[in-house]
Structures are given as C-alpha cells and as structure tokens.
Enzyme design. Structure first.
Site, PDB file in Angstrom:
ATOM      1  N   TYR A 155       0.849  -1.202   0.000  1.00 49.06           N
ATOM      2  CA  TYR A 155       0.000   0.000   0.000  1.00 49.06           C
ATOM      3  C   TYR A 155       0.882   1.248   0.000  1.00 49.06           C
ATOM      4  CZ  TYR A 155      -3.381   3.465   1.776  1.00 49.06           C
ATOM      5  OH  TYR A 155      -4.187   4.574   1.949  1.00 49.06           O
ATOM      6  N   ASP A 255       9.259   2.235   0.609  1.00 46.04           N
ATOM      7  CA  ASP A 255       8.188   2.907   1.348  1.00 46.04           C
ATOM      8  C   ASP A 255       8.240   2.394   2.784  1.00 46.04           C
ATOM      9  OD1 ASP A 255       5.893   3.832   2.486  1.00 46.04           O
ATOM     10  OD2 ASP A 255       4.624   3.484   0.734  1.00 46.04           O
ATOM     11  N   LYS A 283       4.361   8.069   9.935  1.00 42.41           N
ATOM     12  CA  LYS A 283       3.906   7.401  11.165  1.00 42.41           C
ATOM     13  C   LYS A 283       4.822   7.606  12.384  1.00 42.41           C
ATOM     14  CE  LYS A 283       0.921   4.211   8.690  1.00 42.41           C
ATOM     15  NZ  LYS A 283      -0.465   4.174   8.954  1.00 42.41           N
TER      16      LYS A 283
END
Ligand SMILES: Cc1ncc(COP(=O)(O)O)c(C=O)c1O
Length: 442
Positions: A155, A255, A283
């Site tokens: 994702y 990523d 995050k």
C-alpha cells in the site's frame, strides 16, 4: 501520572453501545461517522474515544482498552509521551505556521539524515500519500521514463495512480507471474494506472526480468511487507533488486511509512542491510503528529531545488508543531535502550501469542518484527507474499478481534499488532491473559 490499575476480571464483556449510538448520530453530519474508510466496518462498531494514555485508550462507554492499533502505527512511544507533549506545548507558544523555515524544521531534517542510511537530504510532507507522489514524480523526472513497478499487497496511499492491487480479489488477480492490476475503489481513474505495473513480491526472477528491460523509472515497495502480513524479504531478494536497479539506472524506492523509525532507528533498510535511492517515511517519526517525508541521495533530492526544479509543495509541510513533535520523538527514540525495550517487549508478546494459540490448538503463524508483527489464522507456514496471506482465515480472526475487544484489548482486524515502549510486562501479561480467555471462550 498515577499508576492505572490493571483489570483483573477477564469474564467482563464490555459494551460499546454508546460508540455505536454516537457513530449513528454523527453520520448525519460526518459521512459514515468517520473521516477515513479504514475506520469503517469495524466489528462490533467503529469506536469513539475520549482520551488515551500510555498503552491505553479510553472510549466513551467508559472502557479502558489496551491499544495495539497505536493510531495505525505512529504511537511508538505510547499515547501522550511527556517529551513530545512538552515540546509541542513549548512550540505553540512560539507560533504554529510561518509559511517559511524554522530552526526546529532544520533540526528535524538533520535528525532524519543522521538516522536513515539512505537520507542525505529530506523533504517533509503531511502524509505518506503525498510523500509517495513526490518520490514517483522525482523518479520520472530524473530517469525520463514513465513506468513504475509496484507489488501486490503493498500500500502506498489512497491516490488513483498507486491504489492498484493492494487487496485484489483472488478470482481476478491473474497468474502469479503476470498479475492483472486491480483498482482499489469505485471512481478510480483507470488512466492513472496505465503507467503502473503490478508484480508479485519476493520473486527475484520476476523483477530481474522486468527491470532488466531498462525502461522502468522506479520500483516502489515496502522493504518488509507490513500492510498485508508482516513479511520479511526472502534472503537475497532486496540485494538482487538493488543490483538490477543499479545496473539499469532505475530508482529504488523503499516505502517505510510503517517500518521507518519503528523497526529500528534506521528503519528496515538498516536492519535488512540494503539502502534504496529514495525512502518514504511517516507514522512513527512524529508519534501521532501528521508528519511524513521523502529522503534520499543528494543527487536525487537536490533536483527539487536546483537542476530540473521538480515541483514539491504543501501548505502544512514542516508545520512547526509537527516538527517539534518530530524532534522530540526522534530524540527519545535515540535514547540508548529504547529499541532494546521495544524488541524485548514485542518478542515477549509474540512468543506469548504463539504459545497461547498452540495450546488452544489454533493453527496460525506469528511473523514479523517484534515492533510490528502479524498473526495469520489458518496458515500452515510463514507467508511469502500476498497470495499466501489470502489463504488465511479472516472471518475467524475477526471473531477473535471482536471477542478480545470485549475483554479490553484492541487489535487490528488485518492481523497486525503494533507495540509501543509503554507496553510493559504487566500490560503484556494482561493481554495474554485476555487472549487465553478469549481463545477458550471461542
Ligand atoms: C507503507 C505505506 N505507505 C503509505 C501510506 C500512506 O500514508 P498516509 O496514510 O500518511 O497518507 C501508508 C499508510 O498506512 C503505508 O502504510
């Protein structure tokens, strides 16, 4: 902060009625009662929270829940860590958004560059989704090529050009050697997917062949796949990808929105020993504040400023409160012993879960890093990629997450568990007690 007493009555079945009622009422104003589709469709109801502290969430039904969502990953120091709260309060006194640079932003940049092996330069964004877009644009600008390769189950944000084959339906995903890209939502611009190709992850032969043709701008991947499972790359896989990208001048993008600053100060790239050209992080970097970024070699990143002057913008990029949170989070994470604590506690939890499942005779795998791991119900052996994960018993796992929530432990329905520095022995023991009780009751 006074010590919070731990619950001792595991027979309790918590009610979430107030949450359910408020979600229904709020849906008159807020679409679906939520602000992200990832918060919809949660069993028994999306929850409404009052406050949070350390490893605990407190909802409007008055329940205290041990939290393994951790805001979908960011809260690596737990909720309301003092150092971050203080830094943010101090920064508010000095101003919020300057439309210009600040010392706290420079300090955050220097910290990121000191920690991530691939980071000679950095640019901050407000979300991982945006930082991904900056990476893809930069890769296309410097290579003059259009095609981007991504992988099933990975994702990279919710925008049209990357929301392909994140969770493709098994009957439509095609053969493993030639997956058929599947859109992720109604309304997705199919043309935006024309220059994205989807491959099966963890198969070196497949990527070597495709990248070897020499017409790919960039390969983007989670270096350890944590959006679907928590899966390590096969031995030699990342090294092989690195090599073929180098040989063909293809930009390798990791990523690390989940793994960055979570699985170690240098992210998965440091832990796994392979350095990409560009890294996306987010995050855990700011413990809950909206910070993400793109980092990479000076030669690539300076293209934003000089040379081709690749466009990158954002009103809220490097907003000073978020930068103060970044500096405080990274400094705390750098404190000696922090990751050792996370490793030890996460390992204790993983081992305890595996033991509880074994003694309840539940077939399952527990895989990943101690800081972010995955429980795969019904799986015989550790999954290798998306196609292995879809064989897991998702309905059975949701029965577990629902029943465990009713005993005061909140875990993600997709099987991931995030751990913070505040998940101490008592909290982990309480979690394992709850898990054993839940497995027995199921
Ligand atoms: C690996 C990865 N990349 C990108 C994103 C998108 O980040 P954001 O939700 O901050 O836009 C996420 C979000 O979960 C992610 O896990």
């Amino acid at each position: 902060m006074p010590a919070i007493p731990l619950r001792d009555k595991w027979a309790v079945t918590l009610s979430f009625q107030r949450s359910a009622d408020r979600i229904r009422q709020a849906s008159q104003f807020l679409a679906g009662g939520v602000s992200s589709n990832f918060r919809l469709g949660i069993s028994p109801t999306p929850l409404v929270f009052d406050h949070a502290d350390g490893p605990f969430l407190f909802d409007i039904d008055g329940n205290r829940l041990i939290d393994y969502y951790l805001g979908m990953g960011p809260m690596i120091l737990g909720h309301r860590p003092e150092a971050v709260a203080e830094a943010v309060c101090r920064q508010i006194e000095r101003g919020i958004l300057f439309g210009g640079q600040s010392e706290v932003e420079f300090e955050a940049a220097e910290l990121v560059c000191g920690l991530l092996p691939s980071a000679e330069r950095v640019r901050f964004s407000s979300s991982g989704t945006e930082a991904v877009q900056a990476a893809l644009r930069l890769a296309r600008a410097v290579t003059g090529r259009g095609t981007i390769l991504k992988f099933e189950g990975h994702y990279h944000g919710w925008l049209d050009n990357v929301l392909w084959s994140v969770a493709p339906p098994p009957d439509r995903m095609g053969a493993e050697k030639a997956p058929v890209p599947q859109p992720g939502t109604a309304g997705q611009d199919e043309k935006a997917g024309e220059r994205i190709e989807v491959l099966s992850w963890n198969r070196l032969d497949v990527i070597e062949e495709r990248v070897g043709r020499g017409d790919v701008a960039a390969v983007i991947m989670e270096p350890a796949m944590c959006n679907t499972g928590a899966i390590f790359p096969a031995p030699g896989y990342l090294e092989g990808v690195r090599e073929v990208c180098r040989r063909t001048d293809t930009v390798l993008i990791f990523d690390e929105v989940i793994t960055g600053f979570r699985v170690g100060p240098g992210g998965a790239q440091k832990r796994l020993g392979v350095t990409p050209d560009l890294t996306i992080f987010g995050k855990a970097v700011a413990n809950g504040f909206p910070v993400a970024g793109l980092a990479g070699t000076a030669a690539l990143m300076d293209e934003f400023a000089t040379g081709r002057k690749v466009m990158h913008g954002g009103t809220y990029n490097s907003q000073s409160i978020a930068m103060a949170a970044t500096v405080a989070t990274l400094k705390t994470l750098k404190t000696p012993g922090t990751y050792q604590t996370l490793e030890r506690q996460g390992k204790r939890l993983m081992d305890g879960i595996a033991a509880a499942l074994r003694s309840a005779e539940v077939r399952a795998t527990v895989t990943g890093f101690p800081e972010i791991f995955h429980v795969g119900f019904g799986l015989e052996r550790p999954p290798r990629n998306y196609r292995d994960i879809i064989a897991s018993d998702r309905a059975g796992y949701i029965r577990l997450t629902t029943a465990l929530l009713q005993r005061g432990v909140r875990i993600l329905e997709r099987g991931a568990w995030f751990v913070s520095t505040t998940h101490n022995d008592d909290v982990i023991d309480e979690t394992l007690d709850g898990l054993r009780g839940t497995l027995a009751s199921l």
